[in-house]
Write a protein that holds these residues in place. Structure first.
Motif, mmCIF file in Angstrom:
data_model
loop_
_atom_site.group_PDB
_atom_site.id
_atom_site.type_symbol
_atom_site.label_atom_id
_atom_site.label_comp_id
_atom_site.label_asym_id
_atom_site.label_seq_id
_atom_site.Cartn_x
_atom_site.Cartn_y
_atom_site.Cartn_z
ATOM 1 N N LYS A 99 65.606 59.940 54.557
ATOM 2 C CA LYS A 99 65.696 58.807 53.838
ATOM 3 C C LYS A 99 65.215 57.515 54.346
ATOM 4 C CE LYS A 99 67.780 61.131 50.552
ATOM 5 N NZ LYS A 99 66.934 61.449 49.216
ATOM 6 N N THR A 100 64.084 57.602 55.191
ATOM 7 C CA THR A 100 63.390 56.508 55.975
ATOM 8 C C THR A 100 62.122 56.559 55.784
ATOM 9 O OG1 THR A 100 63.118 55.448 58.037
ATOM 10 C CG2 THR A 100 63.474 57.891 57.953
ATOM 11 N N LYS A 101 61.316 55.258 55.824
ATOM 12 C CA LYS A 101 59.898 55.290 55.724
ATOM 13 C C LYS A 101 59.212 55.341 57.307
ATOM 14 C CE LYS A 101 59.772 55.156 51.370
ATOM 15 N NZ LYS A 101 59.215 56.568 50.630
ATOM 16 N N ILE A 102 60.186 55.139 58.005
ATOM 17 C CA ILE A 102 59.476 55.362 59.671
ATOM 18 C C ILE A 102 58.558 56.442 59.761
ATOM 19 C CG2 ILE A 102 60.144 55.304 61.970
ATOM 20 C CD1 ILE A 102 62.641 53.999 61.240
ATOM 21 N N ILE A 103 59.249 57.752 59.464
ATOM 22 C CA ILE A 103 58.089 58.761 59.698
ATOM 23 C C ILE A 103 56.845 58.881 59.225
ATOM 24 C CG2 ILE A 103 57.985 61.347 59.570
ATOM 25 C CD1 ILE A 103 61.235 61.238 59.675
ATOM 26 N N GLY A 104 56.930 58.376 57.704
ATOM 27 C CA GLY A 104 55.567 58.363 57.050
ATOM 28 C C GLY A 104 54.510 57.278 57.784
ATOM 29 N N ALA A 105 55.297 56.226 58.344
ATOM 30 C CA ALA A 105 54.406 55.183 58.741
ATOM 31 C C ALA A 105 53.725 55.581 60.012
ATOM 32 C CB ALA A 105 55.269 53.998 59.191
ATOM 33 N N ILE A 106 54.092 56.696 60.637
ATOM 34 C CA ILE A 106 53.431 57.189 61.871
ATOM 35 C C ILE A 106 52.738 58.306 61.554
ATOM 36 C CG2 ILE A 106 55.065 56.346 63.357
ATOM 37 C CD1 ILE A 106 56.503 58.994 63.986
ATOM 38 N N ILE A 107 52.972 59.172 60.285
ATOM 39 C CA ILE A 107 52.110 60.391 60.007
ATOM 40 C C ILE A 107 50.902 60.220 59.355
ATOM 41 C CG2 ILE A 107 52.359 62.605 58.703
ATOM 42 C CD1 ILE A 107 53.317 62.850 61.390
ATOM 43 N N VAL A 108 51.106 59.108 58.465
ATOM 44 C CA VAL A 108 50.012 58.890 57.456
ATOM 45 C C VAL A 108 48.674 58.399 58.172
ATOM 46 C CG1 VAL A 108 49.231 57.600 55.417
ATOM 47 C CG2 VAL A 108 51.606 58.632 55.378
ATOM 48 N N PRO A 109 48.776 57.527 59.131
ATOM 49 C CA PRO A 109 47.596 57.049 60.159
ATOM 50 C C PRO A 109 46.972 58.321 60.678
ATOM 51 C CG PRO A 109 49.612 55.593 60.416
ATOM 52 C CD PRO A 109 49.820 56.650 59.643
ATOM 53 N N ILE A 110 47.523 59.516 60.988
ATOM 54 C CA ILE A 110 47.428 60.545 61.614
ATOM 55 C C ILE A 110 46.614 61.379 60.508
ATOM 56 C CG2 ILE A 110 47.687 62.729 62.782
ATOM 57 C CD1 ILE A 110 48.136 60.541 64.732
ATOM 58 N N THR A 111 46.946 61.544 59.292
ATOM 59 C CA THR A 111 46.449 62.386 58.408
ATOM 60 C C THR A 111 44.935 61.521 57.709
ATOM 61 O OG1 THR A 111 47.805 61.203 56.548
ATOM 62 C CG2 THR A 111 48.625 63.111 57.625
ATOM 63 N N LEU A 112 45.063 60.288 57.743
ATOM 64 C CA LEU A 112 43.761 59.542 57.568
ATOM 65 C C LEU A 112 42.778 59.691 58.407
ATOM 66 C CD1 LEU A 112 42.560 57.137 55.731
ATOM 67 C CD2 LEU A 112 43.447 55.515 57.086
ATOM 68 N N LEU A 113 43.119 59.814 59.761
ATOM 69 C CA LEU A 113 42.154 60.123 60.869
ATOM 70 C C LEU A 113 41.879 61.360 60.695
ATOM 71 C CD1 LEU A 113 43.849 58.600 64.123
ATOM 72 C CD2 LEU A 113 41.793 57.624 62.774
ATOM 73 N N ILE A 114 42.617 62.422 60.317
ATOM 74 C CA ILE A 114 42.121 63.601 60.262
ATOM 75 C C ILE A 114 40.759 63.853 58.991
ATOM 76 C CG2 ILE A 114 42.609 66.028 59.488
ATOM 77 C CD1 ILE A 114 45.435 65.416 61.073
ATOM 78 N N ILE A 115 41.446 63.152 57.815
ATOM 79 C CA ILE A 115 40.471 63.411 56.721
ATOM 80 C C ILE A 115 39.195 62.627 57.072
ATOM 81 C CG2 ILE A 115 41.230 61.341 55.576
ATOM 82 C CD1 ILE A 115 40.470 64.961 53.999
ATOM 83 N N SER A 116 39.286 61.473 57.791
ATOM 84 C CA SER A 116 38.084 60.792 58.048
ATOM 85 C C SER A 116 37.016 61.595 58.907
ATOM 86 C CB SER A 116 38.502 59.406 59.085
ATOM 87 O OG SER A 116 39.175 58.559 57.867
ATOM 88 N N PHE A 117 37.640 62.254 59.851
ATOM 89 C CA PHE A 117 36.921 63.056 60.830
ATOM 90 C C PHE A 117 36.213 64.128 60.048
ATOM 91 C CE2 PHE A 117 36.747 66.450 63.768
ATOM 92 C CZ PHE A 117 35.999 66.165 64.642
ATOM 93 N N ALA A 118 37.065 64.659 59.296
ATOM 94 C CA ALA A 118 36.655 65.962 58.396
ATOM 95 C C ALA A 118 35.347 65.717 57.623
ATOM 96 C CB ALA A 118 37.706 66.585 57.939
ATOM 97 N N THR A 119 35.662 64.592 57.105
ATOM 98 C CA THR A 119 34.597 64.227 55.847
ATOM 99 C C THR A 119 33.538 63.432 56.365
ATOM 100 O OG1 THR A 119 36.097 62.376 55.129
ATOM 101 C CG2 THR A 119 36.211 64.523 53.715
ATOM 102 N N LEU A 120 33.558 62.340 57.331
ATOM 103 C CA LEU A 120 32.639 61.595 57.829
ATOM 104 C C LEU A 120 31.883 61.954 59.071
ATOM 105 C CD1 LEU A 120 34.674 58.249 57.107
ATOM 106 C CD2 LEU A 120 33.045 59.483 55.583
#
Length: 290
Positions: A99-120
């Motif tokens: 029930k917290t957004k702290i975890i998402g705040a550190i995980i979502v940037p990692i997923t963004l970097l991964i999809i950026s690396f994979a596609t770009l």
């Protein structure tokens, strides 16, 4: 052939670009939701962003599986997409429990970097679905690789929480909290507990993945263990997290000491997953740099 060409064009442009934009906006929503915790619309947007990205990644992987005829984990591009999906799927579960957004705040940037690396970053030929090489034509492909990727995603999350613990504990005044009643010490205790539980979940996945890989190696190459660079670093990764769990269970390590060891695991996982393939050649180079 035309169907495969259409699949590559669709998954590598339309869907991938959509995921990138969704994750970018979701990351901003997570950061704003921590700054303004009373705005429920931001929390809802975070949930929608993670869920929609998860569904789009699932669609891409399913389409590749349907067209190619094998589980889509044969090259670096597919494994990155699967890792992203695992991270977002685990985030949905963990966030629902904590029930917290702290975890998402550190995980979502990692997923963004991964999809950026994979596609770009990855060139188009490495993003294309191709027939499996003989060594990968085995029923162990799904079992071994999926378990390893699931363990990577879970251990990355647990290690990031350890890093977050160290960052917060080294800061005198930290306004990040779950709610008004949560003090910094309580927040640190929660993060330490989340990290331990997450790593405790990922460690069995890693163990199963390594065992399945050994069986597959014996089937493909006639040896359960050949000290290939990937195998060696998988063992190092296992030992690091085994030491973390051992220290927590038998030595009573909590707080900073456990967090330092857990943080080390973050870098070891990435070396095992990507570093070995980019820095050295081995039996596990199929579909990565070849």
């Amino acid at each position: 052939m035309n169907l495969n060409l259409w699949l590559n064009l669709l998954t590598n442009t339309s869907f991938a670009n959509s995921i990138y934009l969704i994750l970018l906006n979701t990351m901003v929503c997570y950061w704003l939701s921590i700054k303004y915790p009373k705005l429920n619309i931001l929390k809802n947007l975070c949930w929608v962003g993670v869920l929609s990205s998860n569904l789009l990644l699932f669609t891409i992987l399913s389409l590749r599986w349907f067209v190619a005829g094998y589980f889509p984990l044969s090259n670096l591009y597919e494994s990155l997409l699967f890792l992203d999906w695992c991270l977002l799927f685990i985030l949905l579960i963990v966030e629902g429990k904590s029930k917290t957004k702290i975890i998402g705040a550190i995980i979502v940037p990692i997923t963004l970097l991964i999809i950026s690396f994979a596609t770009l970053i990855l060139p188009p030929p490495m993003q294309s679905a191709a027939p499996l090489v003989p060594a990968l034509q085995s029923n162990w492909l799904m079992m071994h690789v999926s378990m390893m990727m699931l363990s990577y995603a879970t251990l990355i999350l647990g290690s990031l929480l350890s890093i977050l613990f160290l960052v917060i504990s080294s800061t005198q005044k930290f306004n990040l909290s779950i709610n008004k009643k949560t003090t910094q010490n309580q927040l640190l205790e929660n993060i330490d507990n989340w990290s331990y539980r997450t790593i405790g979940l990922g460690f069995p996945f890693l163990t199963i993945g390594i065992i399945a890989g050994a069986v597959w190696a014996n089937e493909a190459w006639g040896s359960y263990w050949s000290w290939d660079p990937k195998e060696t670093w998988a063992l190092i990764t296992w030992l690091v997290f085994a030491a973390y769990i051992h220290a927590r269970l038998t030595q009573g390590w909590i707080g900073k000491r456990a967090a330092v060891l857990g943080s080390l695991g973050f870098f070891v996982v990435w070396i095992c997953y990507l570093g070995v393939n980019f820095l050295g050649q081995g039996l596990h180079s199929y579909g990565f740099l070849s």
